[in-house]
Write a protein that holds these residues in place. Structure first.
Motif, PDB file in Angstrom:
ATOM      1  N   TYR A   1       0.928  -1.191  -0.089  1.00 16.47           N
ATOM      2  CA  TYR A   1       0.096   0.017   0.073  1.00 16.47           C
ATOM      3  C   TYR A   1       0.742   1.329  -0.049  1.00 16.47           C
ATOM      4  CZ  TYR A   1      -3.941  -2.997   1.301  1.00 16.47           C
ATOM      5  OH  TYR A   1      -4.972  -3.913   1.202  1.00 16.47           O
ATOM      6  N   ILE A   2       0.657   2.167  -0.995  1.00 16.41           N
ATOM      7  CA  ILE A   2       1.622   3.097  -1.031  1.00 16.41           C
ATOM      8  C   ILE A   2       0.679   4.642  -1.160  1.00 16.41           C
ATOM      9  CG2 ILE A   2       3.128   4.501  -2.519  1.00 16.41           C
ATOM     10  CD1 ILE A   2       4.438   1.888  -3.138  1.00 16.41           C
ATOM     11  N   ASN A   3       0.762   5.767  -0.279  1.00 11.35           N
ATOM     12  CA  ASN A   3      -0.093   6.790  -0.463  1.00 11.35           C
ATOM     13  C   ASN A   3       0.959   7.735  -1.522  1.00 11.35           C
ATOM     14  OD1 ASN A   3      -1.394   9.155  -0.344  1.00 11.35           O
ATOM     15  ND2 ASN A   3      -1.453   9.513   2.024  1.00 11.35           N
ATOM     16  N   ASN A   4       0.414   8.167  -2.384  1.00 14.45           N
ATOM     17  CA  ASN A   4       1.262   9.153  -3.635  1.00 14.45           C
ATOM     18  C   ASN A   4       1.430  10.365  -2.604  1.00 14.45           C
ATOM     19  OD1 ASN A   4       1.538   7.402  -5.942  1.00 14.45           O
ATOM     20  ND2 ASN A   4      -0.654   7.863  -6.520  1.00 14.45           N
ATOM     21  N   ARG A   5       1.058  10.708  -1.861  1.00 13.79           N
ATOM     22  CA  ARG A   5       1.245  11.900  -1.071  1.00 13.79           C
ATOM     23  C   ARG A   5       2.182  11.693   0.285  1.00 13.79           C
ATOM     24  NH1 ARG A   5      -4.816  14.953  -1.647  1.00 13.79           N
ATOM     25  NH2 ARG A   5      -4.656  14.698  -3.902  1.00 13.79           N
ATOM     26  N   ASP A   6       2.669  10.494   0.351  1.00 11.58           N
ATOM     27  CA  ASP A   6       3.472   9.972   1.276  1.00 11.58           C
ATOM     28  C   ASP A   6       4.786  10.177   0.928  1.00 11.58           C
ATOM     29  OD1 ASP A   6       4.688   8.659   3.448  1.00 11.58           O
ATOM     30  OD2 ASP A   6       3.537   7.043   3.446  1.00 11.58           O
ATOM     31  N   ALA A   7       5.881  10.866   1.617  1.00 12.45           N
ATOM     32  CA  ALA A   7       7.108  10.894   1.017  1.00 12.45           C
ATOM     33  C   ALA A   7       7.998   9.675   1.440  1.00 12.45           C
ATOM     34  CB  ALA A   7       7.962  12.133   1.679  1.00 12.45           C
ATOM     35  N   VAL A   8       7.794   8.838   2.406  1.00 15.62           N
ATOM     36  CA  VAL A   8       8.346   7.782   2.714  1.00 15.62           C
ATOM     37  C   VAL A   8       8.588   6.491   1.564  1.00 15.62           C
ATOM     38  CG1 VAL A   8       8.614   5.802   4.281  1.00 15.62           C
ATOM     39  CG2 VAL A   8       8.283   8.290   5.093  1.00 15.62           C
TER      40      VAL A   8
ATOM     41  N   ARG B   1      -1.969   1.689  -5.095  1.00 11.80           N
ATOM     42  CA  ARG B   1      -1.450   3.457  -4.827  1.00 11.80           C
ATOM     43  C   ARG B   1      -2.372   4.157  -4.838  1.00 11.80           C
ATOM     44  NH1 ARG B   1       3.007   1.336  -8.499  1.00 11.80           N
ATOM     45  NH2 ARG B   1       4.812   1.502  -7.480  1.00 11.80           N
ATOM     46  N   PHE B   2      -2.792   4.981  -3.824  1.00 13.04           N
ATOM     47  CA  PHE B   2      -3.678   5.992  -3.634  1.00 13.04           C
ATOM     48  C   PHE B   2      -3.366   7.367  -3.433  1.00 13.04           C
ATOM     49  CE2 PHE B   2      -2.779   4.012   0.359  1.00 13.04           C
ATOM     50  CZ  PHE B   2      -3.089   4.923   1.102  1.00 13.04           C
ATOM     51  N   GLY B   3      -4.075   8.501  -3.439  1.00 10.00           N
ATOM     52  CA  GLY B   3      -3.837   9.923  -3.066  1.00 10.00           C
ATOM     53  C   GLY B   3      -4.636  10.200  -1.894  1.00 10.00           C
ATOM     54  N   GLU B   4      -4.199  10.376  -0.876  1.00  9.06           N
ATOM     55  CA  GLU B   4      -4.905  11.149   0.321  1.00  9.06           C
ATOM     56  C   GLU B   4      -4.197  11.785   0.993  1.00  9.06           C
ATOM     57  OE1 GLU B   4      -7.125   9.719   4.402  1.00  9.06           O
ATOM     58  OE2 GLU B   4      -7.082   8.167   2.843  1.00  9.06           O
ATOM     59  N   GLY B   5      -4.566  13.260   1.514  1.00  7.04           N
ATOM     60  CA  GLY B   5      -4.008  14.075   2.330  1.00  7.04           C
ATOM     61  C   GLY B   5      -3.593  15.154   1.650  1.00  7.04           C
ATOM     62  N   GLY B   6      -3.018  15.950   2.699  1.00  5.47           N
ATOM     63  CA  GLY B   6      -2.691  17.540   2.289  1.00  5.47           C
ATOM     64  C   GLY B   6      -1.251  17.719   2.610  1.00  5.47           C
ATOM     65  N   ILE B   7      -1.085  18.910   3.265  1.00  7.90           N
ATOM     66  CA  ILE B   7       0.118  19.417   3.763  1.00  7.90           C
ATOM     67  C   ILE B   7       0.481  18.802   4.989  1.00  7.90           C
ATOM     68  CG2 ILE B   7      -0.231  21.640   2.661  1.00  7.90           C
ATOM     69  CD1 ILE B   7      -0.781  22.797   5.253  1.00  7.90           C
ATOM     70  N   ASN B   8      -0.445  18.075   5.838  1.00  6.08           N
ATOM     71  CA  ASN B   8       0.229  17.384   6.971  1.00  6.08           C
ATOM     72  C   ASN B   8       0.990  15.803   6.472  1.00  6.08           C
ATOM     73  OD1 ASN B   8       0.140  15.884   9.388  1.00  6.08           O
ATOM     74  ND2 ASN B   8      -1.691  16.602  10.099  1.00  6.08           N
ATOM     75  N   LEU B   9       2.225  16.000   6.506  1.00 11.27           N
ATOM     76  CA  LEU B   9       3.032  14.882   6.222  1.00 11.27           C
ATOM     77  C   LEU B   9       2.768  13.821   7.057  1.00 11.27           C
ATOM     78  CD1 LEU B   9       6.311  16.988   4.736  1.00 11.27           C
ATOM     79  CD2 LEU B   9       4.022  16.257   3.420  1.00 11.27           C
ATOM     80  N   LEU B  10       2.722  14.015   8.369  1.00 10.62           N
ATOM     81  CA  LEU B  10       2.690  12.976   9.311  1.00 10.62           C
ATOM     82  C   LEU B  10       1.347  12.280   9.109  1.00 10.62           C
ATOM     83  CD1 LEU B  10       4.107  14.803  12.614  1.00 10.62           C
ATOM     84  CD2 LEU B  10       5.226  13.261  10.864  1.00 10.62           C
TER      85      LEU B  10
ATOM     86  N   ALA C   1      -7.449  -8.090  -1.962  1.00 11.45           N
ATOM     87  CA  ALA C   1      -6.321  -7.030  -2.198  1.00 11.45           C
ATOM     88  C   ALA C   1      -5.588  -7.876  -3.387  1.00 11.45           C
ATOM     89  CB  ALA C   1      -5.494  -6.732  -1.232  1.00 11.45           C
ATOM     90  N   ARG C   2      -5.285  -9.267  -3.179  1.00  7.90           N
ATOM     91  CA  ARG C   2      -4.516  -9.976  -4.151  1.00  7.90           C
ATOM     92  C   ARG C   2      -5.327 -10.041  -5.589  1.00  7.90           C
ATOM     93  NH1 ARG C   2       0.589 -11.287  -4.583  1.00  7.90           N
ATOM     94  NH2 ARG C   2       0.098 -13.094  -5.562  1.00  7.90           N
ATOM     95  N   ALA C   3      -6.660  -9.819  -5.442  1.00  6.25           N
ATOM     96  CA  ALA C   3      -7.425  -9.809  -6.544  1.00  6.25           C
ATOM     97  C   ALA C   3      -7.724  -8.597  -7.332  1.00  6.25           C
ATOM     98  CB  ALA C   3      -8.570 -10.552  -6.627  1.00  6.25           C
ATOM     99  N   ASN C   4      -6.828  -7.653  -6.682  1.00  5.27           N
ATOM    100  CA  ASN C   4      -7.025  -6.222  -6.927  1.00  5.27           C
ATOM    101  C   ASN C   4      -8.244  -5.648  -6.906  1.00  5.27           C
ATOM    102  OD1 ASN C   4      -4.881  -4.270  -7.914  1.00  5.27           O
ATOM    103  ND2 ASN C   4      -4.230  -5.919  -9.297  1.00  5.27           N
ATOM    104  N   GLN C   5      -9.056  -6.081  -5.912  1.00 10.77           N
ATOM    105  CA  GLN C   5     -10.417  -5.563  -5.680  1.00 10.77           C
ATOM    106  C   GLN C   5     -10.289  -4.478  -4.599  1.00 10.77           C
ATOM    107  OE1 GLN C   5     -12.621  -8.861  -5.445  1.00 10.77           O
ATOM    108  NE2 GLN C   5     -12.417  -9.352  -7.592  1.00 10.77           N
ATOM    109  N   PHE C   6     -10.133  -3.198  -4.825  1.00  8.51           N
ATOM    110  CA  PHE C   6      -9.895  -2.145  -3.777  1.00  8.51           C
ATOM    111  C   PHE C   6     -11.086  -1.456  -3.836  1.00  8.51           C
ATOM    112  CE2 PHE C   6      -5.389  -3.506  -4.787  1.00  8.51           C
ATOM    113  CZ  PHE C   6      -5.205  -3.743  -3.331  1.00  8.51           C
TER     114      PHE C   6
END
Length: 309
Positions: free
Chosen positions: A242-249, A276-285, A304-309
């Motif tokens: 799981y990767i948030n596109n707005r998460d720098a880590v 991958r998804f995009g959630e959040g704003g300027i609050n990096l934490l 999830a393994r069936a790509n059903q999100f």
């Protein structure tokens, strides 16, 4: 479960972050009064809130005693158990609505998380997965020390007790023919990656298994990562990342975001699913938070393994 001595492999497995003038005096007095009030509120917030904790951590660690739990198992009520303890002997954290879950999840936390913080994560994970959650503690000594350890984990250098405990546990469970479900968050994902590489090498070198047989044995592993700092994983396990596109880590140090010019250098593991998804704003934490962000996007593993999100 007997603890496995990892020293025979250590030579192999370990080599390979203007000011505008006021027009009237009353206005000045009002600004001063308001400024003083704001300053006091900010100070109160700093003294009582996370900012103070972060500052203390940057200056060397606000939880120095947490080190004694490094690499230990964490169970219900914050109880700790030494490495080598059989999973069946650890009372894990159970879902609030199910005291007798059938499945077990092993979770490794990220940086700047003390044992109490991991216990909170374990309850959230148990509730979300409807499984018993057992932690392997990645202790904190403050931001700078934790970050330095991340660099070493990236380079597969030095020792990390959480890596050793996880690798020994996974290896022993696989040798017993049992399936294992792992979760790693942030540095915990990096620790998971490093431990899985150790297990892969042990199966190949110590046990003399072929590449195909090693992957077959490791296919008993279900692995979920959240905002992980690892960019490579060994083939064999079934992965969901799981990767948030707005998460720098994960976007800068892990498997990358939706647009990643360095994707060619990343390896998520054979047949891995990356959500991958995009959630959040300027609050990096918050963008990087396990409980506030990532677990909200988590779905049952097979779904999830069936790509059903």
């Amino acid at each position: 479960m007997t603890s496995i001595n990892r020293n025979p492999l250590s030579p192999v497995g370990r080599q390979t972050v203007e000011k505008a003038q006021p027009t009237t005096t009353p206005a000045v007095n009002t600004v001063k009064a308001d400024s003083a009030k704001v300053a006091k509120q900010a100070g109160d917030t700093f003294e009582a809130g996370p900012a103070r904790q972060v500052s203390a951590s940057l200056l060397g660690g606000s939880k120095p005693k947490d080190k004694v739990y490094d690499g230990q198992f964490v169970g219900a009520g914050g109880q700790t158990f030494p490495p080598g303890t059989s999973l069946k002997d650890i009372p894990g954290v159970t879902p609030r609505n199910n005291p007798n879950p059938e499945k077990t999840v092993i979770y490794v936390n990220g940086i700047m998380t003390d044992k109490a913080g991991q216990s909170s994560d374990l309850q959230a994970i148990a509730d979300k997965t409807n499984a018993k959650a057992i932690g392997i503690h990645n202790s904190t000594e403050g931001f700078i020390s934790d970050l330095a350890q991340c660099v070493k984990d990236k380079l597969d250098k030095g020792t990390n007790p959480a890596v050793d405990t996880l690798a020994d546990t996974v290896y022993s469970e696989l040798k017993a023919g049992r399936e294992v479900h792992l979760m790693g968050y942030s540095q915990g994902g990096l620790i998971t990656s490093r431990a899985l590489k150790d297990v892969y090498n042990r199966l190949r070198i110590e046990d003399g298994l072929s590449k195909a047989d090693t992957e077959k044995v490791m296919s008993k592993l279900n692995v979920e990562t959240f905002g992980a700092a690892a960019a490579t994983y060994p083939d064999g396990p079934k992965y969901v990342h799981y990767i948030n596109n707005r998460d720098a880590v994960p976007t800068l140090t892990g498997l990358g975001g939706s647009v990643d010019p360095l994707a060619f250098a990343k390896k998520a593991g054979k047949d891995a699913v990356i959500h991958r998804f995009g959630e959040g704003g300027i609050n990096l934490l918050k963008n990087h938070s396990l409980q506030e962000t990532y677990l909200n996007h988590r779905v049952p593993f097979e779904q999830a393994r069936a790509n059903q999100f």
